[in-house]
Design a protein around this motif. Structure first.
Motif, PDB file in Angstrom:
ATOM      1  N   ILE A  55      -9.127  -4.288  -2.683  1.00 41.81           N
ATOM      2  CA  ILE A  55      -7.809  -4.926  -2.651  1.00 41.81           C
ATOM      3  C   ILE A  55      -8.036  -6.434  -2.658  1.00 41.81           C
ATOM      4  CG2 ILE A  55      -5.702  -5.280  -1.282  1.00 41.81           C
ATOM      5  CD1 ILE A  55      -5.975  -2.469  -2.557  1.00 41.81           C
TER       6      ILE A  55
ATOM      7  N   CYS B 246     -11.960  -5.259   5.450  1.00 45.72           N
ATOM      8  CA  CYS B 246     -10.978  -4.459   4.713  1.00 45.72           C
ATOM      9  C   CYS B 246     -11.603  -3.149   4.243  1.00 45.72           C
ATOM     10  CB  CYS B 246     -10.484  -5.278   3.510  1.00 45.72           C
ATOM     11  SG  CYS B 246      -9.460  -4.316   2.393  1.00 45.72           S
ATOM     12  N   VAL B 247     -10.862  -2.068   4.402  1.00 41.11           N
ATOM     13  CA  VAL B 247     -11.379  -0.775   3.942  1.00 41.11           C
ATOM     14  C   VAL B 247     -10.594  -0.289   2.713  1.00 41.11           C
ATOM     15  CG1 VAL B 247     -12.322  -0.058   6.172  1.00 41.11           C
ATOM     16  CG2 VAL B 247      -9.940   0.436   5.638  1.00 41.11           C
ATOM     17  N   SER B 248      -9.822  -1.195   2.134  1.00 39.31           N
ATOM     18  CA  SER B 248      -9.082  -0.923   0.889  1.00 39.31           C
ATOM     19  C   SER B 248      -8.161   0.299   1.005  1.00 39.31           C
ATOM     20  CB  SER B 248     -10.041  -0.727  -0.294  1.00 39.31           C
ATOM     21  OG  SER B 248     -10.816  -1.874  -0.472  1.00 39.31           O
ATOM     22  N   ASP B 249      -7.509   0.461   2.165  1.00 40.49           N
ATOM     23  CA  ASP B 249      -6.592   1.606   2.272  1.00 40.49           C
ATOM     24  C   ASP B 249      -5.213   1.281   1.679  1.00 40.49           C
ATOM     25  OD1 ASP B 249      -5.444  -0.043   4.151  1.00 40.49           O
ATOM     26  OD2 ASP B 249      -5.153   1.534   5.636  1.00 40.49           O
TER      27      ASP B 249
HETATM   28  S1  SF4 Z   1      -4.108  -3.163   5.267  1.00 39.74           S
HETATM   29 FE1  SF4 Z   1      -5.772  -1.990   4.284  1.00 39.74          FE
HETATM   30  S2  SF4 Z   1      -6.019  -2.924   2.274  1.00 39.74           S
HETATM   31 FE2  SF4 Z   1      -4.864  -4.366   3.517  1.00 39.74          FE
HETATM   32  S3  SF4 Z   1      -6.397  -5.738   4.408  1.00 39.74           S
HETATM   33 FE3  SF4 Z   1      -6.053  -4.088   5.872  1.00 39.74          FE
HETATM   34  S4  SF4 Z   1      -7.606  -2.568   5.403  1.00 39.74           S
HETATM   35 FE4  SF4 Z   1      -7.477  -3.921   3.651  1.00 39.74          FE
END
Ligand code: SF4
Ligand code: SF4
Length: 909
Positions: A330, A370-373
């Motif tokens: 993301i 960030c885990v790109s969810d």
């Molecule tokens: S909400 Fe999800 S995609 Fe956005 S920064 Fe947090 S972990 Fe990443």
């Protein structure tokens, strides 16, 4: 220490030897009162003539003794006991008065530091499913019918709901009592209510609360957060997991079936994942609108277990083939981001971070966290978010130079006489516990007596965490807690947390080794407070500044290893190399190997050596000496000069294929316009850069004429500006007029999303080398809006369309702007631009000669009053419109046509 209850005979004997008895006791005066009672009895019985004075909670002259609340620390005991001994001057007691004075002086010195550190409360992990529930309910409060819903809760990770940014728990009771609080309140209120309940809590006693609500016909919604784990205490199984603590298969108990059985199919029960924000919001809305007891089960696995599995799978692929063939990230386009903080306020996700850009602060993604969810993308507050898809056919080219780790000289160890202490501070998830275990193991191997203490609990979820490590030689005494001012080493995995730990540091004794990468707190992310400017200075000031060592180790770890996880071991290596850890290299390395997981041993050993290298040759702490390509430096805040920027932007215009034959001519005009203006104003480098960048932007938005109008207006401001005011108005006009003029409509936003500078930056960020076979593609998360014949058309751009090719078509559709504008498209933004240019700048031009301060304040009516280079009027559509209205109102008040605007209050630090 003594036993309870006390043996009166022991007190009898003891009282005959002393004139004063001091009771050092935590909490209430249990022992103290018992001693006093025994002594009174002894006097009455004639066994002793005079009872000794007893000092505990109260000291002579009614002074405060040992506190009844919280616990005791070694420093607190030293302070109170030292003062008491000097006060009573008991001739029987043998004490070193000089030593007591020196200890008390040290504590006085520490108290005088007066360092105020912003709090770092814990927060939900990146990828946490609870965030999805809390963000949804919190946003629902914008609707009048949901504004006053009462939220009850109890103990679990979800207890953090009461903290910023959600504040979604109005009472926090004992485990499983959230529902009971709701039951108690129900007869007396008409508000809708909901209770948050974890799945483990449901099985613990929560189901009886639901049963009671059904029995009482209570109007309440239970939201059961089913993450399939007892997450807060370490991911133990729940009765629903279907296996026991030994991992053996057992009967899985299904929450939904149990609830349905309790309600006999007469209550509303719905189980669904909370990830689809729109659907989930509709479901909660429906549940709230129904009378009686309702249960919604938010079904999604704990982010920690889910992403741990994903990481392990990822590491396996990397170990096997050296790269991930396809990966989605993301990304936030910093050009498009308005810094409105809607994403941070609505998610509180630590995967989001604050970045410094040429347009001021913006929100970016912390790639390590960030885990790109994709949850932040679902807020749909702006078109800045995009999915970046990286494909590779070979391992990526390293972003750092090869640094030889051979022949690092052996450190000169700082020896200690009796005791040695280290204090480690950081943020949950950074590996403070790994360091404390490592140092405890290494100290034991070295033959010392070791005592250590880790702060755990909720704090490990992105909160402030710390560890105390103490070594003693021979019979020297140590506590598990480092006494104030007595840390020999302050290992700061995070700078703000190192500052918070200064109470354990002193100039005379402490050397600090600190990671100076900035990690904002959740309130900072949400725009509720700023990162203080003096953090590092304070650490230097209150430790041995000659030996202070710091570097942006978080980012350095990211450069070398792709994430910040090795920050802790690199710092350990740095401290070791400076001789600050009194153990041998062999013992320390063995301790690291015993502490980290087997698959990570080799990388940790290398990170340790890397840290040693940085300490031995600190020039390697500078990015320019480690990056393989200087382009990478801009990611870390390196600014290009005005001349470089002007040349680069001219080149971009000249080679913009979509400018057709006009490219060269436009580039020439651009250069001339900027150079003429810069020469005329003769201001500083930063102002020149700001101007060159914004003139380019103006050309991109509306062509050369649009840019000329902008420059002319800036020069008008300059003509009445004052050198003694450092041309503050001209500088404000350059930034502000561009801000209101560069309307991020459905033509300019695609242009920004496909701008050369952005695309180049992304290649550097995601380490894309096309010659190596790496590819980067985009999927934009966009909701364009058009106004046709007064009707608003807003739609989510379908995935198959949301690519750069479509953005390239949109950005060439400038000709449509004229038509659409006539139909009312972005009329608020256009009106605001014209208002600012005509009225606000007009007012400035008229007023500056007579009242410069008022005129400047008017010019800054769209800025943050405390940080004039940052904007207050930010965001897209519904987010920015009220801010525009407020700015207009503030301006009217300022110029006196409505009640005067008060002075900007002075901030108390
Ligand atoms: S909400 Fe999800 S995609 Fe956005 S920064 Fe947090 S972990 Fe990443
Ligand atoms: S514009 Fe606002 S919502 Fe969008 S990324 Fe920036 S700060 Fe977040």
């Amino acid at each position: 220490s003594i036993t309870f209850p006390l043996d009166p005979e022991v007190v009898d004997e003891f009282s005959k030897l002393v004139e004063n008895i001091v009771v050092v006791e935590e909490k209430g005066p249990i022992i103290e009162d018992q001693i006093k009672t025994i002594l009174t009895d002894l006097v009455q019985d004639g066994k002793i003539k005079k009872e000794p004075s007893v000092w505990g909670k109260i000291f002579p002259k009614d002074a405060d003794g040992f506190p009844e609340e919280s616990g005791l620390t070694p420093s607190m005991v030293i302070e109170r006991l030292g003062g008491l001994i000097l006060e009573i001057g008991d001739p029987c007691a043998k004490y070193d008065e000089k030593k007591i004075h020196s200890e008390l002086d040290l504590l006085t010195e520490i108290k005088a530091y007066g360092v105020l550190v912003p709090p770092r409360s814990p927060g939900f992990c990146a990828g946490c499913p609870h965030r999805e529930t809390l963000s949804t309910v919190h946003s629902m409060r914008d609707q009048p019918e949901h504004k006053d819903i009462f939220a009850h809760g109890d103990i679990g990770c979800y207890s953090m709901s009461f903290l910023p940014p959600f504040g979604e728990m109005h009472n926090l009771t004992a485990m499983s009592l959230g529902g009971a609080a709701g039951s108690g309140m129900d007869p007396f209120v008409t508000n809708k209510q909901y209770a948050l309940m974890g799945d483990s809590t449901f099985f613990w006693r929560g189901m009886t609360a639901i049963s009671n609500s059904i029995k009482e016909g209570q109007d309440i919604l239970y939201i059961i957060l089913e993450n399939k784990n007892t997450a807060m205490t370490g991911h133990q199984p729940t009765p629903e997991s279907g296996h026991n603590i030994m991992g053996d298969k057992t009967t899985a108990q299904d929450i939904e079936s149990i609830v349905r059985a309790m309600g006999q199919d007469q209550i509303y029960v719905r189980k669904m994942p909370p990830s689809n924000r729109e659907k989930y919001m509709k479901e909660l809305d429906k549940a709230f609108s129904m009378p009686g007891t309702k249960v919604v089960i938010a079904d999604k696995e704990c982010g920690i277990t889910f992403h741990k599995r994903k990481r392990a799978e990822r590491n396996k692929i990397i170990d096997k083939q050296g790269y991930i063939p396809r990966e989605t990230f993301i990304n936030i386009s910093q050009e498009v981001c308005e810094n409105c903080r809607e994403c941070t306020k609505n998610t509180g996700c630590p995967g989001l971070t604050i970045i410094d850009t040429d347009y001021g602060e913006k929100i970016g993604i912390d790639q390590s966290t960030c885990v790109s969810d994709t949850y932040c993308t679902k807020i749909m507050a702006c078109p800045s978010f995009e999915k970046v898809i990286v494909t590779r056919s070979k391992p990526p080219i390293p972003r750092v130079k090869k640094i030889s780790l051979d022949n690092i000289p052996a450190p000169t160890r700082h020896e200690f006489s009796d005791t040695w202490s280290a204090f480690i501070s950081g943020v949950g998830g950074m590996g403070v516990g790994v360091l404390s275990s490592t140092l405890a193991r290494a100290g034991t191997k070295e033959g010392y007596t070791v005592k250590f203490n880790d702060k755990k609990g909720l704090a490990i979820r992105n909160g402030a965490v710390s560890a105390h490590i103490n070594y003693a030689k021979g019979s020297a005494k140590i506590s598990t807690i480092v006494p104030n001012g007595k840390a020999d080493l302050l290992l700061g995995l995070d700078m703000l947390e190192a500052e918070r730990s200064l109470v354990y540091a002193s100039r005379a004794r402490t050397t600090a080794v600190v990671n100076s990468s900035v990690i904002p707190t959740i309130p900072m992310l949400a725009g509720m407070m700023n990162y203080p400017a003096d953090v590092e200075d304070n650490i230097r000031k209150h430790t041995n500044s000659d030996e202070y060592l710091s570097g942006r180790i978080g980012e350095i770890s990211e450069l070398f290893y792709g994430n910040k996880l090795f920050t802790n071991i690199i710092l350990l290596g740095m401290a070791f190399q400076r001789g600050l850890i009194p153990v041998s290299e062999k013992n320390l390395l063995e301790a690291i190997m015993e502490t980290v997981s087997p698959s990570q041993r080799a990388r940790n050993a290398e990170a340790f050596e890397l840290g040693r290298k940085f300490a031995a040759e600190p020039e390697y702490l500078e990015f320019k000496n480690i990056v393989a390509d200087n382009k990478i430096l801009r990611l870390f805040g390196a600014k290009e000069s005005y001349i470089e920027l002007l040349a680069r932007k001219s080149d971009t215009i000249a080679h913009s294929y979509w400018m057709w034959w006009k490219g060269e001519h436009t580039a020439e005009e651009y250069r001339t316009m900027v150079e003429y203006t810069v020469a005329k104003m003769n201001l500083d480098e930063e102002t020149n850069r700001n101007l060159a960048r914004r003139v380019y932007d103006m050309i991109m938005w509306g062509g050369l004429d649009y840019a000329r109008k902008y420059v002319d207006r800036v020069l008008e401001v300059f003509a009445v500006d004052q050198p003694e005011k450092n041309y503050a108005a001209t500088k404000a006009a350059i930034l502000n007029l561009a801000k209101v003029s560069l309307i991020k409509d459905e033509i300019y936003t695609p242009l920004l999303l496909t701008d050369d500078e952005k695309l180049e930056r992304d290649k550097v960020r995601y380490n894309i080398d096309e010659e190596n076979g790496d590819r980067i593609t985009y999927e934009h998360i966009n909701r364009p809006e058009f106004e046709v014949f007064g009707r608003q058309l807003r739609f989510n751009l379908p995935q198959w369309l949301a690519h750069n090719w479509l953005m390239n078509i949109f950005k060439h559709a400038k000709f449509t702007r004229g038509i659409l504008t006539r139909w009312g498209w972005h009329k608020k933004e256009l009106g605001f631009r014209d208002w600012y240019s005509d009225q606000v700048i007009g007012f400035f031009l008229q007023t500056a000669p007579t009242n410069y301060e008022l005129a400047l304040r008017a010019l800054r009516v769209i800025n943050d009053p405390y940080r004039p280079n940052e904007f207050a009027v930010t965001g897209f559509r519904e987010v920015i419109y009220p801010k525009m209205d407020k700015a207009r109102k503030d301006f009217e008040q300022l110029i006196g046509s409505s009640p005067p605007l008060p002075e900007i209050p002075v901030l108390v630090s």
